[in-house]
Design a protein around this motif. Structure first.
Motif, PDB file in Angstrom:
ATOM      1  N   SER A 178     -17.385  96.085 125.472  1.00 14.46           N
ATOM      2  CA  SER A 178     -18.605  95.502 126.047  1.00 14.46           C
ATOM      3  C   SER A 178     -19.830  96.307 125.630  1.00 14.46           C
ATOM      4  CB  SER A 178     -18.501  95.449 127.572  1.00 14.46           C
ATOM      5  OG  SER A 178     -17.436  94.614 127.974  1.00 14.46           O
ATOM      6  N   GLN A 179     -19.716  97.632 125.701  1.00 13.37           N
ATOM      7  CA  GLN A 179     -20.837  98.487 125.311  1.00 13.37           C
ATOM      8  C   GLN A 179     -21.121  98.384 123.816  1.00 13.37           C
ATOM      9  OE1 GLN A 179     -23.071 100.307 127.104  1.00 13.37           O
ATOM     10  NE2 GLN A 179     -22.127  99.238 128.840  1.00 13.37           N
ATOM     11  N   ARG A 180     -20.066  98.280 123.021  1.00 11.16           N
ATOM     12  CA  ARG A 180     -20.251  98.174 121.567  1.00 11.16           C
ATOM     13  C   ARG A 180     -20.998  96.896 121.206  1.00 11.16           C
ATOM     14  NH1 ARG A 180     -17.751  95.966 117.082  1.00 11.16           N
ATOM     15  NH2 ARG A 180     -15.967  95.078 118.187  1.00 11.16           N
TER      16      ARG A 180
ATOM     17  N   LYS B  30     -28.037  89.989 127.480  1.00 13.35           N
ATOM     18  CA  LYS B  30     -27.408  90.193 128.785  1.00 13.35           C
ATOM     19  C   LYS B  30     -25.902  89.978 128.675  1.00 13.35           C
ATOM     20  CE  LYS B  30     -31.293  88.943 131.799  1.00 13.35           C
ATOM     21  NZ  LYS B  30     -31.720  88.111 132.956  1.00 13.35           N
ATOM     22  N   MET B  31     -25.158  90.770 129.441  1.00 11.45           N
ATOM     23  CA  MET B  31     -23.704  90.619 129.510  1.00 11.45           C
ATOM     24  C   MET B  31     -23.357  89.786 130.742  1.00 11.45           C
ATOM     25  SD  MET B  31     -22.705  92.324 126.841  1.00 11.45           S
ATOM     26  CE  MET B  31     -20.931  92.323 127.096  1.00 11.45           C
TER      27      MET B  31
ATOM     28  N   TYR C 125     -26.648  85.728 125.633  1.00  5.97           N
ATOM     29  CA  TYR C 125     -25.611  86.102 126.599  1.00  5.97           C
ATOM     30  C   TYR C 125     -24.281  86.346 125.879  1.00  5.97           C
ATOM     31  CZ  TYR C 125     -28.810  84.368 130.219  1.00  5.97           C
ATOM     32  OH  TYR C 125     -29.888  84.169 131.045  1.00  5.97           O
ATOM     33  N   ILE C 126     -23.579  87.384 126.335  1.00  4.75           N
ATOM     34  CA  ILE C 126     -22.255  87.708 125.785  1.00  4.75           C
ATOM     35  C   ILE C 126     -21.283  87.837 126.948  1.00  4.75           C
ATOM     36  CG2 ILE C 126     -20.910  89.299 124.363  1.00  4.75           C
ATOM     37  CD1 ILE C 126     -23.609  90.305 123.225  1.00  4.75           C
TER      38      ILE C 126
ATOM     39  N   LYS D 206     -24.700  97.016 122.409  1.00  3.15           N
ATOM     40  CA  LYS D 206     -25.553  97.822 121.520  1.00  3.15           C
ATOM     41  C   LYS D 206     -25.814  97.099 120.201  1.00  3.15           C
ATOM     42  CE  LYS D 206     -26.012 102.385 119.393  1.00  3.15           C
ATOM     43  NZ  LYS D 206     -26.569 101.820 118.149  1.00  3.15           N
ATOM     44  N   LEU D 207     -24.754  96.494 119.653  1.00  6.79           N
ATOM     45  CA  LEU D 207     -24.880  95.797 118.371  1.00  6.79           C
ATOM     46  C   LEU D 207     -25.934  94.702 118.437  1.00  6.79           C
ATOM     47  CD1 LEU D 207     -23.820  95.108 115.490  1.00  6.79           C
ATOM     48  CD2 LEU D 207     -22.136  93.635 116.595  1.00  6.79           C
ATOM     49  N   TYR D 208     -25.850  93.849 119.470  1.00  8.48           N
ATOM     50  CA  TYR D 208     -26.773  92.722 119.556  1.00  8.48           C
ATOM     51  C   TYR D 208     -28.124  93.120 120.154  1.00  8.48           C
ATOM     52  CZ  TYR D 208     -22.972  89.802 118.008  1.00  8.48           C
ATOM     53  OH  TYR D 208     -21.968  89.245 117.246  1.00  8.48           O
TER      54      TYR D 208
END
Length: 738
Positions: free
Chosen positions: A460-462, A477-478, A496-497, A465-467
């Motif tokens: 999730s963090q990767r 936003k996650m 959104y991811i 950061k990427l987007y």
């Protein structure tokens, strides 16, 4: 013609290139026009001369199907007109002359070596990017004529030769020509499509659709190449783009191999060794398929068959050769390998450098890649393909090395099966929302394969950061919820991811076939995750109201693949009511305990944690809560009889599994844990007694004095493979004594 040549030869340089001429604007324009006209006249004269020459020496030019030194010299002159700058008038006549040459000598372009067809496609495609619209139109029409003439030459079957060479030329132009793929080039592709659509003679053939497919492939290559630079820091997208290029080159083995090799290098760099190994396998299968078809072509030339020839895989098995099965020989490793069977064939590909030695090197590269990826079980399947060839060569040194490697591979298999410490990946469902940011990716779902035991927080963090780097941290936003997302409820101002942990899913038949841990981690394409809910709308509730939704996702391809993310093809939802949730949860506990007990090397920490969660008074509210809610006399009437009976049976198995686990634990613990063992046994008896009261039947552990027999039976069953439910002298082998 002779008079024209004499006239050109008698022109004085002082007239044609008068350096003392005036320098006014009118003088410069006049001088330029004069030189341009003379250059055009020279070009037209040379074209006329070539035309007369090809008529006079047609038989000599046709020698060896047009592949002779004389034809090469003539063709090089024609090609020179496209390689050097010419006037618009001259180029139009060059295109006309080339049509005539193709019409007179089709075998030189469509049979044997592909050199002439390749060179012509390259230069004509360059002209398709010309600044002059008239030149682009003429070049597009010439390219269409080449395709159409190729189609007619094969008896209106295909234009494979031209198709392949156009794709190869486009890939070369991407590197050589600045601006290729822009608006001008796209317009030329449209002209070619329009020519095919308006050609009435071939209206009822596959030609127009084949032309459309070719232009679509070209656009895919151009678009993917342009996007690669934009996604250099996005490993998944970069590999996806390279994969789209490799896919567009399905008909061109060398170019497809190039892109698959490039993908393998990216995977190795990122530590995705299973994906790199699959790239090696696909490359090797590609070469094997090429060699099989090449051998079949040679067999045809030696002895034409009495039946119409087809290159279908099943038919090619009847041909002799170094590698009869082609890519299908690799299906035992991965079903994804069927992609390599889509190779289109071109008799002009005889100069490709692939041979048996190349194949052997690639096979050994596969074995090395699979070893590094810890997929030791597959090395034997690769070596089965290598060993017969080394046996035929009497290369005993290589054979000794192969068998030694096989010995070490099987030793590794035994080692990791005993230790249980091989981790072949963790899987996540990742969904993207936001048309303004993700464009074509909006609303798409993927299964991501991450290395080893990657936690949800890490991926999730990767991705965040990427987007965030790509779109801005304030715009990303996650979505923390794993439930179904309604895009209408989302703010279009944000990207959104959604990330959800998923596990491989197998039905009962698959579980019986996939006996080992490796088999349950290899060639998997179905995944599952569950979401709790209640009928009142709350997420969590008491056991008597707790439901859950099980979602099964099916990916387009199997993992591992040449990519580490695969799109979801479809998904299926199943809602479990409260008693079904209880049956499912208790069945999982039984399966976990039995698996721990049946391991060759028991993981004591895991076993004791599971036991503590099953029999300890402090935390056994879970199992007993299910029993009280669904098996108590006052509650059973609310639920279907078959579900109640099934839950009772699961609880009987649960008591047996706990007893078996306690017996295994007692056999393996040291003296300092005896008190802890006695405490768990007491809790176990208490749990069994309470279950007996709830279920209105006697569920009691066996007496301690018979504990030796079940343990012996357990060991016997583990060795002999007897199912754990087998009854011996009235005792189930999974029972244990306390």
């Amino acid at each position: 013609m002779h008079a024209r040549l004499q006239q050109l030869g008698s022109l004085d340089n002082s007239v044609t290139f008068n350096h003392s001429y005036g320098h006014s604007e009118a003088d410069v324009v006049h001088q330029s026009l004069l030189e341009a006209n003379i250059a055009t006249e020279v070009c037209l004269t040379a074209l006329d001369t070539l035309s007369l020459f090809t008529l006079a020496f047609k038989n000599q030019l046709l020698a060896d199907h047009g592949h002779n030194p004389l034809m090469k010299k003539v063709f090089d002159v024609y090609l020179c007109f496209l390689q050097k700058h010419q006037s618009e008038m001259a180029l139009k006549n060059v295109f006309t002359a080339l049509r005539s040459l193709i019409y007179k000598f089709p075998s030189a372009f469509y049979e044997g070596r592909a050199d002439m067809c390749a060179s012509l496609c390259y230069e004509v495609l360059k002209c398709c990017n010309s600044k002059l619209s008239s030149i682009r139109t003429e070049a597009s029409q010439l390219l269409y004529f080449l395709m159409r003439n190729n189609f007619d030459y094969t008896g209106k079957k295909s234009f494979v030769r031209t198709h392949l060479q156009v794709i190869i030329s486009v890939s070369q132009l991407i590197a050589d020509v600045v601006g290729i793929g822009g608006t001008r080039f796209q317009q030329s592709l449209s002209i070619i499509n329009n020519c095919a659509n308006s050609d009435r003679i071939i209206k009822h053939t596959s030609f127009s659709s084949d032309v459309k497919d070719l232009t679509k492939r070209i656009r895919t290559v151009l678009m993917a190449t342009a996007q690669m630079k934009e996604h250099e820091n996005d490993p998944e997208m970069l590999v996806d783009l390279q994969y789209s290029l490799a896919k567009s080159y399905a008909s061109t083995p060398e170019l497809r191999k190039t892109w698959l090799d490039s993908m393998a290098r990216i995977h190795v760099k990122n530590g995705d060794l299973s994906e790199a190994a699959m790239c090696y396998v696909h490359v090797t299968a590609l070469v094997a398929e090429y060699l099989t078809r090449k051998e079949a072509d040679l067999a045809l030339q030696r002895e034409p068959p009495a039946f119409p020839y087809s290159h279908s895989t099943c038919q090619r098995k009847s041909w002799g050769g170094m590698f009869r099965q082609g890519c299908t020989a690799f299906r035992v490793i991965t079903p994804n390998i069927d992609e390599e069977a889509s190779m289109m064939e071109d008799v002009g590909m005889q100069d490709v450098h692939f041979n048996e030695d190349v194949l052997m090197e690639l096979l050994e590269q596969c074995a090395d890649g699979l070893w590094k990826a810890e997929r030791y079980e597959l090395i034997a399947d690769i070596y089965k393909l290598i060993i017969p060839i080394y046996e035929k060569r009497r290369d005993f040194e290589r054979l000794a090395h192969l068998y030694d490697t096989l010995h070490r591979a099987y030793s590794k298999v035994t080692e990791v099966m005993h230790s249980g410490r091989r981790l072949l990946g963790t899987y996540f469902r990742v969904a993207f929302f936001g048309q303004g940011f993700f464009e074509d990716e909006d609303g798409k779902e993927y299964i991501y394969k991450e290395p080893k035991l990657t936690p949800l927080s890490e991926i999730s963090q990767r991705l965040l950061k990427l987007y965030s780097d790509k779109f801005g941290s304030e715009n990303v936003k996650m979505i923390q919820d794993s439930g179904k997302v309604n895009p209408k409820d989302l703010d279009s101002k944000f990207a959104y991811i959604q990330v959800t942990h998923v596990t491989p899913f197998f039905d009962e038949k698959e579980l019986q076939e996939r006996r080992t841990e490796f088999e349950r981690c290899h060639n998997i394409r179905r995944f599952m995750f569950e979401m709790p809910f209640t009928q009142t709308g709350k997420r969590q509730g008491g056991v008597e109201e707790q439901c859950k939704r099980r979602t099964i996702l099916t990916a387009i391809h199997c993992f591992p693949y040449v990519k580490k993310r695969i799109p979801v093809m479809y998904q299926h939802h199943t809602d479990l009511n409260p008693i079904e949730v209880a049956i499912d949860e208790m069945s999982k506990k039984v399966a976990e305990l039995r698996q721990l007990c049946s391991s060759a090397e028991v993981d004591m920490i895991k076993l004791q944690l599971k036991l503590q969660g099953s029999v300890s008074v402090q935390v056994n509210a879970g199992p007993l809560a299910y029993a009280r809610a669904f098996l108590d006399d006052t509650n059973t009437k609310r639920y279907p009889d078959n579900k109640v009976k099934l839950l009772k049976e699961v609880f009987r198995q649960f008591v047996e599994a706990c007893g078996q686990a306690l017996a295994v634990n007692e056999r393996l613990i040291k003296e300092d844990q005896l008190e802890y063992q006695e405490e768990m046994k007491a809790n176990y008896r208490e749990m069994a007694k309470e279950l007996s009261d709830i279920m209105r039947e006697q569920i009691c552990p066996l007496e301690e004095k018979t504990s030796v027999l079940p343990n012996s039976l357990h060991i016997f069953n583990a060795i002999s493979g007897t199912p754990t439910s087998t009854v011996v002298q009235g005792l189930t082998s999974s029972s244990s004594v306390v």
